[in-house]
Design a protein around this motif. Structure first.
Motif, PDB file in Angstrom:
ATOM      1  N   ILE A  66      36.449  33.679  41.626  1.00 20.75           N
ATOM      2  CA  ILE A  66      36.305  32.325  41.083  1.00 20.75           C
ATOM      3  C   ILE A  66      37.682  31.855  40.593  1.00 20.75           C
ATOM      4  O   ILE A  66      38.625  32.658  40.521  1.00 20.75           O
ATOM      5  N   GLU A  67      37.760  30.591  40.217  1.00 23.46           N
ATOM      6  CA  GLU A  67      39.045  30.022  39.796  1.00 23.46           C
ATOM      7  C   GLU A  67      39.719  30.842  38.684  1.00 23.46           C
ATOM      8  O   GLU A  67      40.917  31.114  38.733  1.00 23.46           O
ATOM      9  N   LYS A  68      38.916  31.238  37.693  1.00 26.78           N
ATOM     10  CA  LYS A  68      39.519  31.938  36.552  1.00 26.78           C
ATOM     11  C   LYS A  68      40.009  33.339  36.949  1.00 26.78           C
ATOM     12  O   LYS A  68      41.047  33.794  36.460  1.00 26.78           O
TER      13      LYS A  68
ATOM     14  N   ASP B  95      41.097  34.088  39.936  1.00 23.23           N
ATOM     15  CA  ASP B  95      42.302  33.815  40.737  1.00 23.23           C
ATOM     16  C   ASP B  95      43.503  33.580  39.813  1.00 23.23           C
ATOM     17  O   ASP B  95      44.601  34.078  40.055  1.00 23.23           O
ATOM     18  N   LEU B  96      43.256  32.820  38.727  1.00 26.42           N
ATOM     19  CA  LEU B  96      44.329  32.536  37.767  1.00 26.42           C
ATOM     20  C   LEU B  96      44.793  33.840  37.093  1.00 26.42           C
ATOM     21  O   LEU B  96      46.006  34.063  36.913  1.00 26.42           O
TER      22      LEU B  96
END
Ligand SMILES: C[C@@](O)(CCO)CC(=O)[O-]
Length: 296
Positions: free
Chosen positions: A237-239, A241-242
């Motif tokens: 998910i985006e988080k 990936d960050l």
């Protein structure tokens, strides 16, 4: 008062989550410092079975095996493992609960039976467990595991550190497994790649005579590649990936999600404690809710 106690611990998956469900190997590491304990005690009323709750399912599985479904018991879990973060909490809960029930009734429980009962309970939790989580939560050492084929201990001995960072977002293993399934044959290429990456990592860990530092570099790169494949399977998910990006920017040799995905934890490999501190600082700024460090 009569009581029974069971204990287990957390785990992370270094590589091979999801592909392990399809028969490829995985490497997982027990986190013995992050513990869970279950206490079973006498109660006034019969145990109430709730089949949507992992703990209740595990207690029921043990009671059923002992033919004591109507036993008057209550149970309490004390856990340092955050749930639904890919850290093995459902397997560890099941192990501790089943041990506690057997302890309460003073019944013998060998590892083989324990694993079998945990597996039965885990099927309710997420349908098609490979058995990797249970095996790792029962182990004292890192393992290489292949579904239905068994496991072997693996000596990591890297003098490196794993930074384990919790996004604070609940993962969902059942849903993640379903996501992979729904990709149909499109998933095959990514799962195969994960299998190859795991084989490569096993080789580095077991056959490679290079310096530890070079091994850590190579293992880190493989972890990051594995994360890309897990992304292709739609379970990052985006988080996460960050977190992966930030950890690498801060000096990690590599990083990836660990466990079922769709949230949960990111693990980052660091060569030394200076890098660990930099990664921690970066991930806290990105919203990490909790960070653990494990020497491997
Ligand atoms: C996603 C998965 O590979 C790991 C969950 O911790 C599922 C399993 O092995 O049963």
């Amino acid at each position: 008062m009569k009581k029974g106690i069971g204990k287990s611990h957390s785990k992370i998956i270094l590589i091979g989550e999801h592909s392990v469900v399809y028969g490829y190997p995985a490497i997982a590491i027990p986190l013995k410092k992050i513990e869970i304990e279950c206490l079973v005690e006498e109660a006034k009323t019969s145990f109430f079975y709730n089949k949507t709750d992992t703990l209740s399912v595990a207690v029921f599985t043990a009671l059923k095996h002992l033919k004591k479904e109507n036993a008057k018991i209550k149970y309490k879990i004390t856990s340092q493992i955050p749930p639904k973060r890919g850290m093995g909490s459902s397997a560890a809960v099941s192990i501790a609960a089943i041990q506690a029930v057997f302890d309460y009734f003073e019944e013998n429980l060998d590892d083989e039976l324990l694993e079998k009962l945990v597996h039965t309970a885990e099927i309710v939790a997420h349908n098609t467990p490979s058995g990797l989580d249970a095996k790792t939560c029962l182990s004292d050492k890192a393992i290489k595991f292949i579904k239905n084929k068994g496991f072997s201990y693996i000596d990591l001995n890297l003098d490196a550190y794993l930074v384990i960072a919790d996004t604070g977002i609940y993962g969902n293993t059942g849903e993640a497994i379903q996501n992979v399934k729904s990709l149909g044959s499109k998933a095959d290429i990514f799962l195969k790649k994960l299998g190859e990456l795991t084989d490569e990592m096993v080789k580095i860990l077991t056959e490679n005579n290079e310096s530890k530092e070079k091994k850590v570099d190579k293992i880190g790169k493989i972890m990051t590649k594995a994360n890309t494949e897990l992304g292709n399977l739609h379970i990052t998910i985006e988080k996460t990936d960050l977190f992966v990006k930030t950890a690498i920017e801060k000096g990690a040799s590599g990083a990836k999600i660990s466990g079922g995905g769709l949230g949960g934890c990111v693990i980052a490999l660091a060569k030394n404690l200076d890098i660990v501190e930099k990664i921690k600082e970066g991930l806290i700024k990105c919203g990490a809710e909790n960070i653990w460090v494990e020497k491997i």
